[in-house]
Write a protein that holds these residues in place. Structure first.
Motif, PDB file in Angstrom:
ATOM      1  N   GLU A  67       0.854  -1.188   0.000  1.00 26.69           N
ATOM      2  CA  GLU A  67       0.000   0.000   0.000  1.00 26.69           C
ATOM      3  C   GLU A  67       0.886   1.232   0.000  1.00 26.69           C
ATOM      4  N   VAL A  68       0.739   2.087  -1.011  1.00 28.13           N
ATOM      5  CA  VAL A  68       1.564   3.288  -1.164  1.00 28.13           C
ATOM      6  C   VAL A  68       0.699   4.523  -0.945  1.00 28.13           C
ATOM      7  N   SER A  69       1.150   5.393  -0.060  1.00 30.51           N
ATOM      8  CA  SER A  69       0.464   6.663   0.190  1.00 30.51           C
ATOM      9  C   SER A  69       1.468   7.799   0.019  1.00 30.51           C
ATOM     10  N   VAL A  70       1.077   8.839  -0.701  1.00 29.90           N
ATOM     11  CA  VAL A  70       1.966   9.983  -0.880  1.00 29.90           C
ATOM     12  C   VAL A  70       1.119  11.216  -1.153  1.00 29.90           C
ATOM     13  N   GLU A  71       1.530  12.327  -0.598  1.00 31.43           N
ATOM     14  CA  GLU A  71       0.870  13.596  -0.862  1.00 31.43           C
ATOM     15  C   GLU A  71       1.554  14.279  -2.041  1.00 31.43           C
ATOM     16  N   VAL A  72       0.759  14.859  -2.939  1.00 34.15           N
ATOM     17  CA  VAL A  72       1.310  15.617  -4.067  1.00 34.15           C
ATOM     18  C   VAL A  72       0.508  16.904  -4.220  1.00 34.15           C
ATOM     19  N   PRO A  73       1.116  17.955  -4.747  1.00 29.86           N
ATOM     20  CA  PRO A  73       0.339  19.158  -5.033  1.00 29.86           C
ATOM     21  C   PRO A  73      -0.605  18.903  -6.200  1.00 29.86           C
ATOM     22  N   ALA A  74      -1.712  19.590  -6.232  1.00 28.58           N
ATOM     23  CA  ALA A  74      -2.675  19.398  -7.320  1.00 28.58           C
ATOM     24  C   ALA A  74      -2.118  19.887  -8.648  1.00 28.58           C
ATOM     25  N   THR A  75      -1.318  20.941  -8.614  1.00 30.75           N
ATOM     26  CA  THR A  75      -0.751  21.500  -9.838  1.00 30.75           C
ATOM     27  C   THR A  75       0.708  21.847  -9.629  1.00 30.75           C
ATOM     28  N   GLY A  76       1.454  21.957 -10.741  1.00 28.85           N
ATOM     29  CA  GLY A  76       2.842  22.366 -10.694  1.00 28.85           C
ATOM     30  C   GLY A  76       3.109  23.437 -11.740  1.00 28.85           C
ATOM     31  N   GLU A  77       4.363  23.869 -11.820  1.00 30.76           N
ATOM     32  CA  GLU A  77       4.755  24.897 -12.777  1.00 30.76           C
ATOM     33  C   GLU A  77       5.973  24.443 -13.554  1.00 30.76           C
ATOM     34  N   VAL A  78       6.048  24.845 -14.796  1.00 28.51           N
ATOM     35  CA  VAL A  78       7.207  24.545 -15.623  1.00 28.51           C
ATOM     36  C   VAL A  78       8.453  25.174 -14.994  1.00 28.51           C
ATOM     37  N   GLY A  79       9.516  24.363 -14.883  1.00 33.38           N
ATOM     38  CA  GLY A  79      10.785  24.869 -14.383  1.00 33.38           C
ATOM     39  C   GLY A  79      10.889  24.989 -12.886  1.00 33.38           C
ATOM     40  N   ARG A  80       9.824  24.602 -12.159  1.00 34.15           N
ATOM     41  CA  ARG A  80       9.872  24.673 -10.695  1.00 34.15           C
ATOM     42  C   ARG A  80       9.665  23.284 -10.122  1.00 34.15           C
ATOM     43  N   PRO A  81      10.365  22.925  -9.024  1.00 34.65           N
ATOM     44  CA  PRO A  81      10.274  21.567  -8.491  1.00 34.65           C
ATOM     45  C   PRO A  81       8.856  21.226  -8.018  1.00 34.65           C
ATOM     46  N   VAL A  82       8.430  20.030  -8.353  1.00 29.09           N
ATOM     47  CA  VAL A  82       7.216  19.438  -7.793  1.00 29.09           C
ATOM     48  C   VAL A  82       7.672  18.474  -6.706  1.00 29.09           C
ATOM     49  N   GLN A  83       7.248  18.718  -5.474  1.00 33.34           N
ATOM     50  CA  GLN A  83       7.744  17.927  -4.346  1.00 33.34           C
ATOM     51  C   GLN A  83       6.673  16.992  -3.799  1.00 33.34           C
ATOM     52  N   PRO A  84       6.732  15.698  -4.133  1.00 31.07           N
ATOM     53  CA  PRO A  84       5.833  14.745  -3.476  1.00 31.07           C
ATOM     54  C   PRO A  84       6.323  14.456  -2.056  1.00 31.07           C
ATOM     55  N   GLY A  85       5.425  13.826  -1.309  1.00 26.93           N
ATOM     56  CA  GLY A  85       5.872  13.281  -0.036  1.00 26.93           C
ATOM     57  C   GLY A  85       5.525  14.142   1.157  1.00 26.93           C
ATOM     58  N   PRO A  86       5.891  13.588   2.320  1.00 30.70           N
ATOM     59  CA  PRO A  86       6.569  12.311   2.500  1.00 30.70           C
ATOM     60  C   PRO A  86       5.714  11.134   2.034  1.00 30.70           C
ATOM     61  N   VAL A 157      10.681  16.596  -8.442  1.00 27.61           N
ATOM     62  CA  VAL A 157      10.734  16.437  -9.898  1.00 27.61           C
ATOM     63  C   VAL A 157      10.520  17.805 -10.539  1.00 27.61           C
ATOM     64  N   THR A 158      11.346  18.141 -11.533  1.00 28.36           N
ATOM     65  CA  THR A 158      11.199  19.387 -12.282  1.00 28.36           C
ATOM     66  C   THR A 158      10.994  19.051 -13.758  1.00 28.36           C
ATOM     67  N   VAL A 159       9.982  19.669 -14.375  1.00 32.50           N
ATOM     68  CA  VAL A 159       9.718  19.426 -15.796  1.00 32.50           C
ATOM     69  C   VAL A 159       9.916  20.720 -16.578  1.00 32.50           C
ATOM     70  N   GLY A 160      10.311  20.548 -17.870  1.00 32.51           N
ATOM     71  CA  GLY A 160      10.597  21.708 -18.699  1.00 32.51           C
ATOM     72  C   GLY A 160       9.497  22.067 -19.664  1.00 32.51           C
ATOM     73  N   THR A 161       8.379  21.306 -19.665  1.00 31.92           N
ATOM     74  CA  THR A 161       7.274  21.578 -20.581  1.00 31.92           C
ATOM     75  C   THR A 161       5.952  21.375 -19.861  1.00 31.92           C
ATOM     76  N   PRO A 162       4.850  21.949 -20.366  1.00 34.30           N
ATOM     77  CA  PRO A 162       3.535  21.701 -19.773  1.00 34.30           C
ATOM     78  C   PRO A 162       3.092  20.263 -20.021  1.00 34.30           C
ATOM     79  N   GLY A 163       2.121  19.813 -19.241  1.00 33.85           N
ATOM     80  CA  GLY A 163       1.560  18.479 -19.408  1.00 33.85           C
ATOM     81  C   GLY A 163       1.452  17.752 -18.084  1.00 33.85           C
ATOM     82  N   ASN A 164       0.505  16.839 -17.982  1.00 33.39           N
ATOM     83  CA  ASN A 164       0.317  16.081 -16.755  1.00 33.39           C
ATOM     84  C   ASN A 164       1.559  15.249 -16.427  1.00 33.39           C
ATOM     85  N   VAL A 165       1.949  15.256 -15.144  1.00 33.56           N
ATOM     86  CA  VAL A 165       3.076  14.453 -14.666  1.00 33.56           C
ATOM     87  C   VAL A 165       2.496  13.271 -13.896  1.00 33.56           C
ATOM     88  N   ARG A 166       2.817  12.049 -14.329  1.00 34.21           N
ATOM     89  CA  ARG A 166       2.240  10.833 -13.763  1.00 34.21           C
ATOM     90  C   ARG A 166       3.295  10.066 -12.967  1.00 34.21           C
TER      91      ARG A 166
END
Length: 505
Positions: A67-86, A157-166
């Motif tokens: 069983e895996v549980s993790v918190e993630v932000p609902a949205t992110g921004e190009v070029g800025r870190p998306v921080q899951p967790g803990p 995780v940091t992404v350089g383009t728009p789009g859903n991150v899975r």
């Protein structure tokens, strides 16, 4: 030490599922309990995902439910870190399967987990390692299922383009080690499970929306992090920020050995009969360190508070494990008795928080804790089916308030606004606190004494703090992680961060 807003003035917690170990934190728990401070709103969480895994080791096939549980932000921004967790990874195995992986007679297991997570966006993907998630010592039942709950921070995780991150769960490795004898000279008792998700499962853990638009352009070169830290690239435009690997010579226990006198009076004593054999260990005990986190209630304020918040900068408990032993044989008059006594110290940072006096008056204050030496006693009374396990942690604590403000207006309480005398903190865990190496659940009620020395210029504020804080029935629930023993080859280092009491285990 600030307290998180999501714990601010919650209803009292009576009980919890996890434990604490060196109760020093417990004491702090108490007064931190009366303070509840501001914080930021939590990110949007995701529901736990349950997956079936096939594992193999030593020629054995082992089935696991994960069983895996993790918190993630609902949205992110190009070029800025998306921080899951803990993140939390709970692995459920059968006791029968564990029999072939651990030494005969093991009564508890310490484990770590590393989950490979595929991070995908558009037609690119990267493999992120959610590595070295730790689980505290878990008691082993005689049969049935064993639930190992691992938790810890994970990379951004940091992404350089728009789009859903899975985020999708992939391979899992689980390291297992008996907690019965942490001082063994060999790692022969260790085992590793390598697990793959069963076919036909999605494994999707979370999705973060990174919106696009005319101004949404890659920040910097694709695959390159613009912020600090070491980057790892496995797909154009996606960067996983792995934590820097600590230096091998880093001190896993940056605290001094515990000092002071032990007080074993609060531990269960041997039943009447033949005398026990009392032994002071010639080495003075074994040095180690551990994390302990907890929740404290202040009955008058009807609130609960986090102690030694793992999301901030938690303090380590210094331990001298097993300094003294007390034994009596089962054949002796009065029956079997075993007690192992250890010494612990913890110096906690001052807390800064806000509480509601009399349910309506906002008062902010800083609190300093003065903790005496802790005595941690574990053992058994009786033998066979009549054997009863016990565990206690005992110490004395005083607290001092300063930098007090009422509705934002400073209130000068002087430099000696404190409890009139040290108060006793006695926490009990029974069989839930496994041993000094593995930790366990400890709880107890505390009576906070009146305050004295509060006020300056002839103004006496003792009654204000006594009326709003002092009194009996304040529950402390503490959870301790495994104890790191630097001198032992099988040392359980670095110390693991336990889960908060009251959370699902």
């Amino acid at each position: 030490m600030e307290d998180r807003a999501d714990m601010n003035m919650k209803s009292p917690v009576r009980g919890g599922r996890r434990s604490v170990r060196l109760a020093s934190i417990g004491s702090v728990a108490l007064l931190a309990g009366l303070l509840s401070g501001p914080g930021s709103a939590a990110d949007e969480g995701t529901k736990p995902v349950t997956l079936a895994y096939d594992c193999g080791t030593k020629g054995r096939d082992v089935a696991a439910t994960v069983e895996v549980s993790v918190e993630v932000p609902a949205t992110g921004e190009v070029g800025r870190p998306v921080q899951p967790g803990p993140a939390t990874v709970a692995v459920v195995l059968s006791r029968t399967d564990l029999d072939g992986l651990l030494p005969t007679g093991a009564d508890a297991v310490v484990s770590t987990a590393t989950l490979t997570v595929e991070v995908a966006q558009n037609d690119q993907s990267v493999q992120a390692q959610w590595a070295d998630l730790g689980a505290p010592g878990t008691p082993l039942p005689p049969d049935g299922a064993v639930r190992l709950v691992h938790s810890g921070e994970v990379p951004s995780v940091t992404v350089g383009t728009p789009g859903n991150v899975r985020f999708t769960a992939r391979e899992l490795t689980v390291g297992l080690r008996s907690a019965a004898a942490p001082g063994q000279e060999s790692d022969a008792a260790s085992a590793t499970l390598t697990c793959e998700p069963e076919e036909g499962q999605d494994g999707r853990l979370a999705t973060v929306l990174v919106p696009g638009g005319p101004d949404a352009e890659p920040s910097g070169t694709p695959g390159t992090a613009e912020h600090g830290g070491s980057g790892e690239k496995s797909g154009e435009g996606i960067v996983v920020e792995q934590e820097d690997t600590p230096a091998e010579d880093a001190d896993p226990c940056p605290v001094g050995p515990a000092t002071g006198e032990m007080d074993r009076s609060e531990a269960p004593q041997a039943p009447p009969g033949d005398p026990t054999r009392e032994t002071d260990v010639p080495t003075g005990g074994t040095f180690g360190c551990a994390y302990a986190v907890g929740i404290a209630n202040v009955r008058k304020l009807n609130g609960a508070m986090i102690i030694n918040d793992p999301a901030r900068t938690p303090a380590l408990i210094s331990v001298m494990a097993i300094k003294h032993t007390s034994n009596r044989a089962a054949s002796a008059k009065g029956g079997a008795y075993t007690r192992l006594d250890s010494l612990g110290n913890l110096k906690l940072p001052d807390a800064e928080s806000t509480f509601l006096t009399f349910g309506f008056q906002p008062v902010s204050a800083k609190v300093a804790f003065e903790n005496g030496p802790m005595t941690i006693s574990t053992g058994n009374i009786g033998s066979g089916a009549q054997r009863i396990a016990f565990s206690t942690a005992y110490f004395k604590q005083s607290l001092r308030l300063y930098d007090v403000k009422v509705n934002g207006t400073p209130l000068d309480v002087g430099g000696n606004c404190r409890t009139v005398a040290p108060y006793k903190v006695v926490l009990n865990g029974g069989a839930k606190y496994v041993n000094v190496y593995s930790g366990g659940l400890l709880e107890g009620d505390v009576d906070i004494p009146p305050f004295a020395g509060c006020g300056t210029g002839g103004e006496d504020l003792d009654a204000l703090f006594t009326a709003s804080i002092s009194g009996p029935g304040n529950l402390i629930s503490m959870n301790q992680g495994t104890t790191c023993i630097p001198s032992s080859p099988n040392n359980l280092c670095p110390p693991s961060m336990p889960k908060m009491p009251g959370t699902d285990s």
